[in-house]
Design a protein around this motif. Structure first.
Motif, PDB file in Angstrom:
ATOM      1  N   ALA A 499       0.577  -8.616  12.919  1.00 41.85           N
ATOM      2  CA  ALA A 499       1.310  -8.383  11.704  1.00 41.85           C
ATOM      3  C   ALA A 499       2.269  -7.445  11.685  1.00 41.85           C
ATOM      4  O   ALA A 499       2.185  -6.609  12.396  1.00 41.85           O
ATOM      5  N   ALA A 500       3.660  -8.086  11.698  1.00 40.77           N
ATOM      6  CA  ALA A 500       4.808  -7.033  11.663  1.00 40.77           C
ATOM      7  C   ALA A 500       5.150  -6.715  10.429  1.00 40.77           C
ATOM      8  O   ALA A 500       4.240  -6.907   9.244  1.00 40.77           O
ATOM      9  N   THR A 501       5.775  -5.323  10.156  1.00 41.62           N
ATOM     10  CA  THR A 501       6.313  -4.749   9.156  1.00 41.62           C
ATOM     11  C   THR A 501       7.299  -5.349   8.421  1.00 41.62           C
ATOM     12  O   THR A 501       8.407  -5.569   8.922  1.00 41.62           O
ATOM     13  N   LEU A 502       7.090  -5.890   7.001  1.00 41.39           N
ATOM     14  CA  LEU A 502       8.484  -6.469   6.406  1.00 41.39           C
ATOM     15  C   LEU A 502       8.967  -5.353   5.789  1.00 41.39           C
ATOM     16  O   LEU A 502       8.422  -4.376   4.935  1.00 41.39           O
ATOM     17  N   ALA A 503      10.480  -5.242   5.712  1.00 44.75           N
ATOM     18  CA  ALA A 503      11.094  -4.305   4.970  1.00 44.75           C
ATOM     19  C   ALA A 503      11.530  -4.672   3.639  1.00 44.75           C
ATOM     20  O   ALA A 503      11.228  -6.004   3.168  1.00 44.75           O
ATOM     21  N   PRO A 504      11.884  -3.802   2.730  1.00 43.82           N
ATOM     22  CA  PRO A 504      12.025  -4.489   1.299  1.00 43.82           C
ATOM     23  C   PRO A 504      13.397  -5.356   1.288  1.00 43.82           C
ATOM     24  O   PRO A 504      14.167  -5.392   2.120  1.00 43.82           O
ATOM     25  N   THR A 505      13.257  -5.931   0.220  1.00 42.79           N
ATOM     26  CA  THR A 505      14.525  -7.129   0.017  1.00 42.79           C
ATOM     27  C   THR A 505      14.898  -7.257  -1.354  1.00 42.79           C
ATOM     28  O   THR A 505      13.965  -6.736  -2.300  1.00 42.79           O
ATOM     29  N   VAL A 506      15.953  -7.782  -1.552  1.00 45.07           N
ATOM     30  CA  VAL A 506      16.532  -8.016  -2.859  1.00 45.07           C
ATOM     31  C   VAL A 506      15.574  -8.808  -3.626  1.00 45.07           C
ATOM     32  O   VAL A 506      15.300  -8.653  -4.667  1.00 45.07           O
ATOM     33  N   SER A 507      15.379  -9.975  -3.218  1.00 45.78           N
ATOM     34  CA  SER A 507      15.019 -11.214  -3.879  1.00 45.78           C
ATOM     35  C   SER A 507      14.355 -12.201  -2.877  1.00 45.78           C
ATOM     36  O   SER A 507      14.646 -12.272  -1.681  1.00 45.78           O
ATOM     37  N   VAL A 508      13.920 -13.258  -3.328  1.00 45.06           N
ATOM     38  CA  VAL A 508      13.105 -14.386  -2.531  1.00 45.06           C
ATOM     39  C   VAL A 508      14.318 -15.234  -2.127  1.00 45.06           C
ATOM     40  O   VAL A 508      14.097 -16.038  -1.224  1.00 45.06           O
TER      41      VAL A 508
END
Length: 562
Positions: A499-508
């Motif tokens: 599993a990789a680490t997901l960065a935060p994001t604005v929206s879907v």
């Protein structure tokens, strides 16, 4: 019969073609840039070329596909013109017929473009007429390198006396080599050179300055063509809408875009930035010349199967409440691991609100976006009215839309590939049905509806990078617009998925950056990535081409660790 070399004849043909193209440019300033022969024929090629060849060009040249097409068209034109020049040496009518055929092709291509009228034929006709004159001047007229200088008999200069017959060597014949072996043709009994007799001329001699005169003529004609062509291009640029664009003041949005969360951009070398700079945003469309749409005259019609047709000016649109959103757009031609994708901040009017005012009739399940150049895309009506941030965009990354990205107005629809939603230079929204109308790409083999597929990409390390053993940051982007990304996994050499680490994001509606720390060991290694969207759908391993509705497969990168 002429004695012009093939090289000179080919040069004459190419010069005539240059005159045609150059002369057409200033005329096209008056009739519109799409009527210029090279552009008109290039546009016809774009429409008619088989899809596999078109996709090959996009894969090979990327966003420079249009430049490659125009250069290739010019090269083919030059080759054909050179052949016509060689054929026209003995039969001038062949060269003139070839020019006429080119003119017919240019006229036909110009007149079949959307919105064309009779004046669009003028650039091809004017260019062909001047090309025919240039070909005659260089091959049969006063600029020919094989011009015969006539000296008719007169009282001051009587006709030449009959020449004594030369004794040919054994095996020689009449008009064969002289006894001295100099290769000079003998005269007939009346003293006229045999070569002149073959040309049906009574008294003649070859002009010794012919080649210099021919080359000067070529230079003058080519120079005039260059001046006309560049001058026409300059005048066309003066008529661009860049000044009008700079004068546009974007309104303050009634609903501003959410702030980009801290950590959304990992700022790693080789990793695509979270927000794509406008200058680096991909451009794929069918317009060989960028439409110049004056916002003062722009109009949008919402019509067709609606109860309340609407027409808006640009000022009307700017006066409506605006929303600003980050939305990632992707081209259906994007191969696995490709870069025909970008994320930007868009400002515009929600399309759903406009459609609600127009009140579509029952069964009007398709909204056809139509560009000023006639290009069309078909978007499901339900998608535009389901609450997503589908916009008639007027701004991109805080500025008015760039001209090449659709100024003054374009469509932006999260979750759909551009070929079914991202109409640039939009001027019409027509309500119809998928059963009644096929948009531009559908008859060419593409699916009528194109939801974006779940995809992921490794940006760093890059293929064939040489790495140092030890900790290596593997990172990239993943996207599944309007669904969002739940998980990204990486594996090495076919081993277990990590599993990789997901960065935060604005929206879907935007892509997401991801990263994974790899303890690299010496040797050759294969890295692969896959993503799972918020609906629980994992992108498949099977590689499929982009046609008819988007590529699939795991992005694979091979690296060397030292």
């Amino acid at each position: 019969m002429r004695s012009i070399s093939r090289g000179s004849a080919a040069l004459a043909g190419v010069t005539a073609a240059a005159v045609a193209i150059g002369a057409a440019e200033p005329v096209a300033v008056l009739t519109g840039p799409r009527s210029a022969p090279l552009i008109a024929v290039g546009g016809l090629v774009v429409d008619l070329v088989p899809e596999p060849l078109k996709q090959f060009a996009i894969a090979l040249f990327g966003t420079y596909d249009k430049v490659a097409l125009l250069v290739g068209t010019a090269v083919l034109l030059a080759a054909f013109a050179a052949m016509l020049g060689v054929l026209a040496v003995r039969r001038l009518w062949i060269g003139l017929a070839g020019i006429a055929a080119f003119a017919a092709l240019g006229v036909g291509a110009a007149l079949t473009r959307a919105g064309a009228d009779a004046v669009d034929a003028l650039p091809s006709l004017v260019g062909a007429g001047l090309a025919a004159l240039a070909l005659w001047l260089l091959l049969a007229g006063p600029l020919s390198p094989d011009l015969w200088a006539w000296t008719p008999p007169s009282a001051d200069r009587p006709a030449p006396a009959p020449a004594a017959p030369a004794t040919p060597p054994a095996g020689g014949g009449r008009n064969g080599p002289t006894a001295g072996g100099g290769g000079v043709a003998t005269a007939d009994g009346d003293g006229i050179p045999a070569r002149a007799r073959q040309g049906a001329r009574s008294v003649a001699e070859v002009d010794p300055d012919g080649r210099r005169r021919f080359l000067r003529g070529v230079g003058a004609l080519a120079g005039a063509a260059a001046v006309a062509g560049l001058g026409g291009h300059w005048l066309a640029g003066r008529r661009s809408v860049s000044v009008a664009r700079r004068a546009v003041v974007l309104p303050t949005p009634s609903a501003a875009a959410p702030a980009v969360p801290a950590g959304a951009d990992l700022s790693l070398a080789q990793l695509a930035p979270y927000v794509t700079p406008t200058s680096g945003f991909y451009r794929i469309d069918t317009a060989l010349v960028v439409p110049q749409v004056d916002p003062a005259t722009w109009r949008l019609r919402i019509h067709g199967r609606v109860r309340n047709p609407i027409e808006l000016s640009f000022a009307d649109l700017l006066a409506r409440p605006m929303v600003e959103r980050y939305v990632t757009l992707a081209c259906v031609s994007n191969e696995v691991g490709g870069d025909l994708i970008g994320n930007a901040r868009w400002l515009g009017v929600p399309i759903g609100e406009l459609l609600d005012e127009a009140d579509p009739e029952e069964g009007a399940d398709q909204v056809v976006g139509r560009s000023v150049d006639g290009w069309t895309c078909g978007t499901p009506t339900a998608v535009l009215r389901d609450g997503r941030d589908a916009l008639l965009a007027v701004g991109m990354n805080g500025e008015p839309l760039p001209v090449e990205h659709g100024f003054p107005v374009r469509m932006v629809v999260p979750g759909l590939y551009g070929y079914v939603s991202a109409c640039k230079w939009v001027t019409e929204l027509e309500l119809t049905s998928f059963a009644d109308f096929d948009a531009y790409w559908v008859p060419r083999g593409w699916a009528a509806q194109g939801p974006v597929r779940t995809q992921s990409r490794i940006d760093t390390p890059r293929p064939r990078n040489r790495l140092t053993a030890g900790p290596v940051m593997v990172a990239g982007v993943a996207w599944a617009q309007h669904r969002g990304i739940r998980e990204v996994e990486v594996r090495v050499d076919g081993g277990p998925w990590r599993a990789a680490t997901l960065a935060p994001t604005v929206s879907v509606d935007t892509w997401v950056q991801w990263s994974w720390r790899w303890d690299a060991t010496p040797g050759e290694h294969t890295l692969q990535v896959r993503a799972t969207d918020a609906d629980g759908v994992t992108q498949p391993e099977e590689r499929r081409p982009v046609a008819p509705d988007g590529a699939t497969g795991w992005h694979t990168v091979r690296v060397t660790v030292g």
